[in-house]
Motif scaffolding. Structure first.
Motif, short mmCIF file in Angstrom:
data_model
loop_
_atom_site.label_atom_id
_atom_site.label_comp_id
_atom_site.label_asym_id
_atom_site.label_seq_id
_atom_site.Cartn_x
_atom_site.Cartn_y
_atom_site.Cartn_z
N ALA A 101 -10.40 -0.11 -9.84
CA ALA A 101 -11.44 0.88 -10.11
C ALA A 101 -12.26 1.10 -8.85
CB ALA A 101 -12.34 0.41 -11.25
N ILE A 102 -12.91 2.24 -8.79
CA ILE A 102 -13.70 2.57 -7.61
C ILE A 102 -14.85 1.59 -7.41
CG2 ILE A 102 -15.38 4.12 -8.71
CD1 ILE A 102 -14.83 6.06 -6.34
N ASP A 103 -15.30 0.95 -8.49
CA ASP A 103 -16.39 -0.03 -8.38
C ASP A 103 -15.95 -1.31 -7.69
OD1 ASP A 103 -18.14 1.69 -9.66
OD2 ASP A 103 -17.71 0.88 -11.65
N ASP A 104 -14.64 -1.49 -7.49
CA ASP A 104 -14.14 -2.68 -6.80
C ASP A 104 -14.26 -2.56 -5.28
OD1 ASP A 104 -13.43 -3.74 -9.26
OD2 ASP A 104 -11.37 -2.95 -9.16
N VAL A 161 0.87 -1.18 0.00
CA VAL A 161 0.00 0.00 0.00
C VAL A 161 0.90 1.23 0.00
CG1 VAL A 161 -1.82 1.26 1.21
CG2 VAL A 161 -1.80 -1.25 1.26
N GLN A 162 0.93 1.93 -1.13
CA GLN A 162 1.78 3.11 -1.26
C GLN A 162 1.08 4.35 -0.72
OE1 GLN A 162 4.85 3.20 -2.37
NE2 GLN A 162 5.17 1.38 -3.62
N THR A 163 1.84 5.42 -0.59
CA THR A 163 1.26 6.70 -0.19
C THR A 163 0.58 7.36 -1.39
OG1 THR A 163 3.45 7.69 -0.54
CG2 THR A 163 2.85 7.11 1.71
N TYR A 164 -0.03 8.52 -1.15
CA TYR A 164 -0.81 9.23 -2.17
C TYR A 164 -0.05 9.36 -3.48
CZ TYR A 164 -3.90 12.86 -4.09
OH TYR A 164 -4.75 13.58 -4.89
N GLY A 170 -5.60 7.18 -11.54
CA GLY A 170 -4.42 6.33 -11.49
C GLY A 170 -4.47 5.34 -10.35
N GLY A 171 -5.66 4.83 -10.06
CA GLY A 171 -5.87 3.95 -8.92
C GLY A 171 -6.87 4.57 -7.96
N VAL A 172 -6.95 4.00 -6.77
CA VAL A 172 -7.89 4.48 -5.76
C VAL A 172 -7.12 4.76 -4.47
CG1 VAL A 172 -9.99 3.97 -4.47
CG2 VAL A 172 -9.72 3.07 -6.79
N ALA A 173 -7.35 5.93 -3.87
CA ALA A 173 -6.64 6.31 -2.66
C ALA A 173 -7.58 6.92 -1.65
CB ALA A 173 -5.52 7.31 -2.99
N LEU A 174 -7.42 6.55 -0.38
CA LEU A 174 -8.06 7.26 0.73
C LEU A 174 -7.19 8.47 1.03
CD1 LEU A 174 -9.08 4.37 3.17
CD2 LEU A 174 -10.34 5.33 1.24
N ILE A 202 -5.03 2.41 -1.95
CA ILE A 202 -5.56 1.08 -1.66
C ILE A 202 -5.61 0.21 -2.90
CG2 ILE A 202 -6.82 1.80 0.38
CD1 ILE A 202 -9.33 2.03 -1.32
N ALA A 203 -5.50 0.81 -4.07
CA ALA A 203 -5.42 0.05 -5.33
C ALA A 203 -4.67 0.91 -6.34
CB ALA A 203 -6.80 -0.30 -5.85
N SER A 204 -3.60 0.39 -6.88
CA SER A 204 -2.81 1.15 -7.85
C SER A 204 -3.37 1.05 -9.26
CB SER A 204 -1.35 0.66 -7.85
OG SER A 204 -1.31 -0.73 -8.17
N ASP A 205 -4.13 -0.01 -9.52
CA ASP A 205 -4.67 -0.18 -10.88
C ASP A 205 -6.13 -0.60 -10.87
OD1 ASP A 205 -4.32 -2.67 -9.85
OD2 ASP A 205 -3.10 -3.46 -11.49
#
Length: 333
Positions: free
Chosen positions: A145-148, A54-57, A239-243, A140-143
């Motif tokens: 989609a928000i639907d996941d 889990v990477q940073t922003y 470019g992915g999904v991030a909190l 939380i996901a680098s590749d």
């Protein structure tokens, strides 16, 4: 549950130095790792959750700020271990010469939970730089989609919201790239996401918040004032999904601040002046949950316990009557 603490130091020995390339702090099954670039010598951080990174922003760049509308990312120049904490520092220099120094301390808390305590200082200020804010996020996901994912932001976002299309809802349009919400419109400042396929759940909580502001702040497109000490929380899908957490709390890309311009940002910034107060604490909690209701229950309880709200006497009848009047006023029948 007892905590697991691990320190991994991989070194290249020369005649005069030891070059640390990896430090690790762990709690439960979650690991926080500082990785040093062997070429540049600077550091980034990452979390390991169920074997996934889990990477940073901004990947490999853990410190980020917005300066006069332009985002700038940077790295840590110094990382060290102090007892149960990973202490990191780094600077971002603007093209005009302003220097922002980040002091970040990552602490292990209860099982599978970490806390970030961040202080940002302006060491020197250029008259050509005017307004800034900082942010922190977890990819939380680098590749994906928000639907996941299924999301939880209390009073705003439950599961998807995209199916209900509630009128005026801030999280009703799945093609938006940013869903950032001011924390002063939330019962508790928490955002969480659960990956539907795996049950992996991550939450971000602004703890010890003091969400102060001033009269008239809500009427301007871009307010710049150090009296604003509230943040915003939400999700980025780009470019992915991030909190994500922003400070002070800009709201967008849809907002409920500017009534004449809902589909835009209501930007909030601190002035670029030496001595401005810019600090916040964040909790990151990782888990695997069997269902969305269990994820909501767990994340809400974590945020509730973090604040320990005091019990206050309430006129129940007056409260009930007020709620009924509100429902009666807005009911579209």
């Amino acid at each position: 549950m007892s905590f697991k603490f691990a320190v991994v130091v991989a070194a290249i020995l020369s005649a005069t130095s030891v070059f640390a390339v990896d430090l690790e702090l762990a709690t439960g099954g979650i690991r926080l790792r500082a990785v040093r670039d062997p070429v540049a010598g600077d550091c980034s951080i990452e979390f390991l959750h169920d074997g996934r990174v889990v990477q940073t922003y901004a990947s490999r760049k853990p410190i980020s700020l917005s300066l006069d509308g332009r985002r700038i990312d940077g790295t840590y120049s110094d990382v060290r271990l102090e007892k149960d904490s990973l202490v990191c520092s780094g600077v971002i220099d603007s093209d005009s010469g302003t220097r922002f120094r980040f002091h970040d301390r990552f602490m292990r808390m209860s099982s599978e939970t970490f806390k970030l305590s961040r202080i940002v200082e302006i060491e020197r200020a250029s008259e050509n730089d005017h307004a800034f804010g900082t942010l922190f996020g977890l990819q939380i996901a680098s590749d994906g989609a928000i639907d996941d994912f299924e999301f939880f932001v209390p009073a705003i976002w439950y599961r998807t919201n995209f199916e209900t299309k509630m009128s005026g809802e801030l999280a009703a349009h799945s093609d938006d790239q940013h869903f950032m919400f001011r924390e002063d419109r939330l019962p508790l400042p928490v955002v969480a996401a659960r990956e539907t396929a795996s049950g992996r759940t991550v939450s971000l909580i602004h703890c010890d918040a003091d969400p102060t502001t001033f009269a008239g702040e809500g009427r301007v497109d871009h307010a710049v004032d150090q009296r604003m000490q509230f943040g915003s929380l939400g999700v980025r899908q780009r470019g992915g999904v991030a909190l994500t957490f922003m400070f002070p709390g800009s709201e967008g890309e849809r907002n409920h601040v500017l009534h004449r311009a809902r589909k835009t940002w209501a930007h909030r910034s601190h002035p670029v002046t030496i001595g401005v107060r810019h600090r916040y604490d964040l909790l990151f909690a990782f888990s695997t949950t069997p269902s969305y209701p269990k994820a909501v229950q767990r994340c809400w309880r974590q945020a509730f316990d973090a604040y320990h709200p005091k019990l206050r006497p309430v006129d129940i009848k007056r409260t009930f009557d007020g709620l009924i009047e509100t429902l009666d006023h807005y009911w579209a029948g």
